[in-house]
Design an enzyme around this catalytic site. Sequence first.
Site, PDB file in Angstrom:
ATOM      1  N   ASP A 290       0.682  -1.388  -0.324  1.00  0.00           N
ATOM      2  CA  ASP A 290       0.266  -0.260  -0.280  1.00  0.00           C
ATOM      3  C   ASP A 290       0.658   1.737  -0.294  1.00  0.00           C
ATOM      4  OD1 ASP A 290      -2.234  -1.517  -0.342  1.00  0.00           O
ATOM      5  OD2 ASP A 290      -1.952  -2.077   2.174  1.00  0.00           O
TER       6      ASP A 290
ATOM      7  N   ASP B 292       3.531   6.087  15.088  1.00  0.00           N
ATOM      8  CA  ASP B 292       3.945   5.839  15.942  1.00  0.00           C
ATOM      9  C   ASP B 292       4.973   5.215  16.324  1.00  0.00           C
ATOM     10  OD1 ASP B 292       3.852   4.422  12.937  1.00  0.00           O
ATOM     11  OD2 ASP B 292       2.769   2.939  14.186  1.00  0.00           O
TER      12      ASP B 292
ATOM     13  N   ASP C 149       0.428   5.372   1.210  1.00  0.00           N
ATOM     14  CA  ASP C 149      -0.326   5.835   1.735  1.00  0.00           C
ATOM     15  C   ASP C 149       0.062   7.811   1.757  1.00  0.00           C
ATOM     16  OD1 ASP C 149      -1.763   4.516   3.003  1.00  0.00           O
ATOM     17  OD2 ASP C 149      -0.497   3.882   4.647  1.00  0.00           O
TER      18      ASP C 149
END
Length: 429
Positions: free
Chosen positions: A49, A133, A51
């Site tokens: 993916d 994170d 982003d």
Amino acid sequence: MPRSDHGVSRKDISDNALKVLYRLHNAGYQAYLVGGCVRDLLLGLHPKDFDVATDAEPEQIKALFRNCRLIGRRFRLAHIVFGRDVIEVATFRGHHDSEEPGSSDKLSRRSDEGLLLRDNVFGSIEEDAERRDFTANAMYYNIADFSITDFANGMQSLKERKLHLIGDPETRYREDPVRMLRAVRFAAKLDMQISAEAGDIIPSLAPLLANIPPARLFEEVLKLFLAGRAEQTFDLLREYALFGQLFPLVEPMLKVADSKEQLFVRQVLINTDHRINNDQRVTPAFIYAAMLWYPLEQRFNELTAESGLSPHDAFNLAINDVLQAQQKRIMIPKRFSMPIRDIWVLQQRLPKRFGRRAFQLLEHPKFRAGYDFLLLRASVEGGELEELGKWWTDFQDAGGDERSTMLAQIKGSAKGKGRRRPRKRKPQQ
């Protein structure tokens, strides 16, 4: 890092992600690839993916793309849809404090345990980086000049092969307990260690996963076990006391290292990794059916001993009990729970091969999954299951005459063991 100092090339970025980046940039907005895709590109991996992070707000993004849909209540995101490919675009997140003047409960809200319930506070790229994170996920690829900005010393983390959390670990895990699962997933996927400051506190905070919606945990578990490193992930989940939070019926059965329950779970994960790493299809239904098989068997035995129900009714009731208990932690969509039931029921039907039953079972739409499940059980338990699995393997390979002979042999063997006494007919009135 200017383009000359890193190895990320546009040829390794998906065409659809580039379309999104360039349209945002040409409209006057900042546009960056961010997070795992940048990390993976720097490691020479191929991201699944891509982003995008931008200073454009969700409604501004939607105005630029006809193929855009806005999703999420906890944090508003834009999904740019290109057929099956979806590029996720997030507005830079900012810091929030519910005590600030003018703060709105519609923008930011926490639970009493620190869980972020709403997070629609936008900010600068620097603030966004602080909200990431792990340090390895706080790197941004700028489409304007092809540079990479490393805000949290993520490159050093990659060199050390160690995951470091940004900020105070307890606060960050309380904000979103799923970060504990992400730590395990990244460590297994990237063959990295979780740093002591990020990992030591996880077992004590693991019960916070009970606050996460079961539907979200279903998606997270798919990411954990369908990344080609399921066995390593399983070991890390158990090491950090997270597995029992996801599968509370299974964890008590895994205390003995070489128990059939642990060998069975481990074998299905090894098989899953093999299939994924060889580009073969894997269905979550099979994994869940395997994870929950021995809890189902235990519940079935309890009902058979205590309730006086017939084996058929006790088995169906046990299926309902186990699935309902598991769904309190992880929501299993009906498109998977129904095949799970089929796989389990076939374990009761496959030993019954008399007459036309064997041919009818071959026509069952889930026969192959049920047969594979039987072979998996046989590889762990052996004995009669091994013989039954071999019989079904031979029956599928046999021709018409050979099949008739095999069925006749079963019939003869049953007669040798003694026939069942016929039921007494009720007298006619």
